[in-house]
Design a protein around this motif. Structure first.
Motif, PDB file in Angstrom:
ATOM      1  N   HIS A  43       0.836  -1.206   0.000  1.00  0.00           N
ATOM      2  CA  HIS A  43       0.000   0.000   0.000  1.00  0.00           C
ATOM      3  C   HIS A  43       0.872   1.258   0.000  1.00  0.00           C
ATOM      4  CE1 HIS A  43      -3.334  -2.575   0.493  1.00  0.00           C
ATOM      5  NE2 HIS A  43      -3.590  -2.420   1.776  1.00  0.00           N
ATOM      6  N   GLU A  44       1.894   1.258   0.834  1.00  0.00           N
ATOM      7  CA  GLU A  44       2.779   2.425   0.933  1.00  0.00           C
ATOM      8  C   GLU A  44       3.504   2.670  -0.388  1.00  0.00           C
ATOM      9  OE1 GLU A  44       6.400   4.019   3.851  1.00  0.00           O
ATOM     10  OE2 GLU A  44       5.266   2.209   4.386  1.00  0.00           O
ATOM     11  N   TRP A  45       3.937   1.594  -1.032  1.00  0.00           N
ATOM     12  CA  TRP A  45       4.643   1.713  -2.305  1.00  0.00           C
ATOM     13  C   TRP A  45       3.726   2.254  -3.397  1.00  0.00           C
ATOM     14  CZ3 TRP A  45       4.502  -1.252  -7.036  1.00  0.00           C
ATOM     15  CH2 TRP A  45       5.592  -1.008  -7.883  1.00  0.00           C
ATOM     16  N   ILE A  46       2.478   1.770  -3.429  1.00  0.00           N
ATOM     17  CA  ILE A  46       1.531   2.251  -4.427  1.00  0.00           C
ATOM     18  C   ILE A  46       1.250   3.737  -4.222  1.00  0.00           C
ATOM     19  CG2 ILE A  46      -0.808   2.036  -5.359  1.00  0.00           C
ATOM     20  CD1 ILE A  46       1.186  -0.243  -6.064  1.00  0.00           C
ATOM     21  N   CYS A  47       1.180   4.172  -2.985  1.00  0.00           N
ATOM     22  CA  CYS A  47       1.005   5.607  -2.723  1.00  0.00           C
ATOM     23  C   CYS A  47       2.160   6.409  -3.324  1.00  0.00           C
ATOM     24  CB  CYS A  47       0.908   5.870  -1.223  1.00  0.00           C
ATOM     25  SG  CYS A  47      -0.674   5.406  -0.484  1.00  0.00           S
ATOM     26  N   GLU A  48       3.359   5.898  -3.201  1.00  0.00           N
ATOM     27  CA  GLU A  48       4.528   6.567  -3.785  1.00  0.00           C
ATOM     28  C   GLU A  48       4.432   6.585  -5.309  1.00  0.00           C
ATOM     29  OE1 GLU A  48       8.262   8.484  -4.004  1.00  0.00           O
ATOM     30  OE2 GLU A  48       6.969   8.123  -2.266  1.00  0.00           O
ATOM     31  N   HIS A  50       4.111  10.189  -6.948  1.00  0.00           N
ATOM     32  CA  HIS A  50       5.369  10.726  -7.462  1.00  0.00           C
ATOM     33  C   HIS A  50       5.928   9.987  -8.680  1.00  0.00           C
ATOM     34  CE1 HIS A  50       5.421  13.166  -3.866  1.00  0.00           C
ATOM     35  NE2 HIS A  50       5.343  12.080  -3.119  1.00  0.00           N
ATOM     36  N   GLY A  51       5.304   8.905  -9.097  1.00  0.00           N
ATOM     37  CA  GLY A  51       5.847   8.124 -10.191  1.00  0.00           C
ATOM     38  C   GLY A  51       6.627   6.924  -9.681  1.00  0.00           C
ATOM     39  N   LEU A  52       7.019   6.057 -10.580  1.00  0.00           N
ATOM     40  CA  LEU A  52       7.691   4.811 -10.212  1.00  0.00           C
ATOM     41  C   LEU A  52       9.033   5.091  -9.546  1.00  0.00           C
ATOM     42  CD1 LEU A  52       7.588   1.697 -10.427  1.00  0.00           C
ATOM     43  CD2 LEU A  52       8.788   1.912 -12.606  1.00  0.00           C
ATOM     44  N   PRO A  53       9.225   4.684  -8.267  1.00  0.00           N
ATOM     45  CA  PRO A  53      10.509   4.911  -7.594  1.00  0.00           C
ATOM     46  C   PRO A  53      11.537   3.876  -8.007  1.00  0.00           C
ATOM     47  CG  PRO A  53       9.011   3.778  -6.116  1.00  0.00           C
ATOM     48  CD  PRO A  53       8.242   4.031  -7.392  1.00  0.00           C
ATOM     49  N   ASP A  54      12.785   4.092  -7.606  1.00  0.00           N
ATOM     50  CA  ASP A  54      13.843   3.136  -7.932  1.00  0.00           C
ATOM     51  C   ASP A  54      14.022   2.104  -6.818  1.00  0.00           C
ATOM     52  OD1 ASP A  54      14.966   4.722  -6.012  1.00  0.00           O
ATOM     53  OD2 ASP A  54      16.687   5.363  -7.213  1.00  0.00           O
ATOM     54  N   TRP A  55      12.988   1.910  -6.021  1.00  0.00           N
ATOM     55  CA  TRP A  55      12.979   0.875  -4.986  1.00  0.00           C
ATOM     56  C   TRP A  55      11.579   0.269  -4.959  1.00  0.00           C
ATOM     57  CZ3 TRP A  55       9.198   2.705  -1.817  1.00  0.00           C
ATOM     58  CH2 TRP A  55       9.032   4.097  -1.737  1.00  0.00           C
ATOM     59  N   GLY A  56      11.463  -0.907  -4.357  1.00  0.00           N
ATOM     60  CA  GLY A  56      10.189  -1.616  -4.349  1.00  0.00           C
ATOM     61  C   GLY A  56       9.633  -1.800  -2.956  1.00  0.00           C
ATOM     62  N   TYR A  57       8.483  -2.437  -2.885  1.00  0.00           N
ATOM     63  CA  TYR A  57       7.830  -2.622  -1.585  1.00  0.00           C
ATOM     64  C   TYR A  57       8.611  -3.548  -0.680  1.00  0.00           C
ATOM     65  CZ  TYR A  57       5.809  -6.260  -4.613  1.00  0.00           C
ATOM     66  OH  TYR A  57       5.625  -7.271  -5.533  1.00  0.00           O
ATOM     67  N   ASP A  58       9.410  -4.446  -1.241  1.00  0.00           N
ATOM     68  CA  ASP A  58      10.235  -5.316  -0.393  1.00  0.00           C
ATOM     69  C   ASP A  58      11.247  -4.500   0.416  1.00  0.00           C
ATOM     70  OD1 ASP A  58       8.992  -7.662  -1.090  1.00  0.00           O
ATOM     71  OD2 ASP A  58      10.366  -8.106  -2.729  1.00  0.00           O
ATOM     72  N   ASP A  59      11.633  -3.337  -0.113  1.00  0.00           N
ATOM     73  CA  ASP A  59      12.557  -2.472   0.624  1.00  0.00           C
ATOM     74  C   ASP A  59      11.889  -1.815   1.821  1.00  0.00           C
ATOM     75  OD1 ASP A  59      14.846  -2.717  -1.213  1.00  0.00           O
ATOM     76  OD2 ASP A  59      13.522  -1.701  -2.628  1.00  0.00           O
ATOM     77  N   LEU A  60      10.549  -1.751   1.806  1.00  0.00           N
ATOM     78  CA  LEU A  60       9.818  -1.121   2.902  1.00  0.00           C
ATOM     79  C   LEU A  60       9.525  -2.090   4.043  1.00  0.00           C
ATOM     80  CD1 LEU A  60       7.222   0.930   0.819  1.00  0.00           C
ATOM     81  CD2 LEU A  60       9.136   1.854   2.122  1.00  0.00           C
ATOM     82  N   MET A  61       9.438  -3.384   3.739  1.00  0.00           N
ATOM     83  CA  MET A  61       9.051  -4.356   4.762  1.00  0.00           C
ATOM     84  C   MET A  61       9.919  -4.330   6.014  1.00  0.00           C
ATOM     85  SD  MET A  61       7.583  -7.910   3.189  1.00  0.00           S
ATOM     86  CE  MET A  61       7.276  -8.621   4.808  1.00  0.00           C
TER      87      MET A  61
END
Length: 246
Positions: free
Chosen positions: A49-54, A58-69
């Motif tokens: 959810h947090e990644w989709i908000c990003e 702001h557009g596709l970041p250079d990191w993924g949701y696995d980096d947020l876990m």
């Protein structure tokens, strides 16, 4: 389903997920998902959810949701509230973005922000099913919602670049309770843009059952009621290697 209905279902499924996390033990295993636990489901889904908000903001970041876990709480007692905060942020953002605004998506069906309403609806439904399975109780999946989720799962696999088999394969899926059927053609030398998904059941292998069972089984979860497999059953192994939501 309409985009508004997807958004409403996303909220409902997310609240059920949070309730399962609050009621269950964080170390409880998720049925059919190896070493995943109830807390893993909450951390993963909240991070998505947090990644989709990003992505939307702001557009596709250079990191993924696995980096947020790893940044998610490790304390089980606060995890449900943490998850609900991310669900609320996602719901508010998806509701506020105009339908015609250009956003990055995995593919263009449906276009724009409506894609993420639908994708997150079914991402959350599947992980709610995971969480409730780990917590020891499951809320029935609405048949109409599940039917749309079956079609969405087939569309996701149609557009997955890594899906492959040695020959072209027609996977047919039929809901026995809502009367819907589709046939997905993928594999062999068929390029992604020539993969097809059509209505009707005409496959080398056919999977049939209740929509609520099919929508989770297509993402390699054990269904609550058995599903039937007809035709070349070995082709289902190809599906299981490539189609998974995690």
């Amino acid at each position: 389903m309409t985009p508004t209905e997807h958004l409403e279902a996303l909220g409902a499924e997310g609240r059920l997920l949070a309730a399962a996390v609050a009621a269950g033990a964080g170390t409880s295993p998720v049925p059919g998902l190896g070493d995943w636990t109830l807390d893993d489901v909450a951390r993963h889904t909240g991070s998505v959810h947090e990644w989709i908000c990003e992505v939307v903001a702001h557009g596709l970041p250079d990191w993924g949701y696995d980096d947020l876990m790893p940044r998610a709480p490790q304390d089980h007692s606060v995890l449900a509230a943490w998850y609900l905060e991310r669900l609320s942020s996602l719901l508010e953002l998806l509701a506020s973005v105009p339908a015609d605004r250009e956003v990055w998506t995995l593919f263009d069906t449906p276009p724009g922000i409506d894609f993420w309403k639908r994708r997150q609806c079914f991402e959350t439904l599947v992980h709610r099913y995971d969480a409730e399975g780990a917590a020891g109780r499951r809320t029935p999946v609405d048949a109409a919602v599940a039917t749309d989720g079956v079609e969405e799962a087939l569309q996701m696999v149609r557009h997955r670049t890594r899906f492959g088999s040695d020959r072209e394969v027609r996977f047919a899926v039929r809901t026995t309770d809502t009367g819907s059927a589709w046939t997905l053609q993928v594999g062999g030398s068929l390029p992604r843009e020539e993969r097809t998904l059509v209505e009707g059941s005409d496959g080398d292998v056919e999977l049939s059952g209740r929509a609520a069972d099919l929508v989770v089984h297509l993402w390699n979860r054990p269904p609550e009621q058995p599903v039937a497999l007809a035709g070349d059953a070995s082709l289902w192994d190809v599906w299981r290697q490539h189609a998974v939501i995690r």
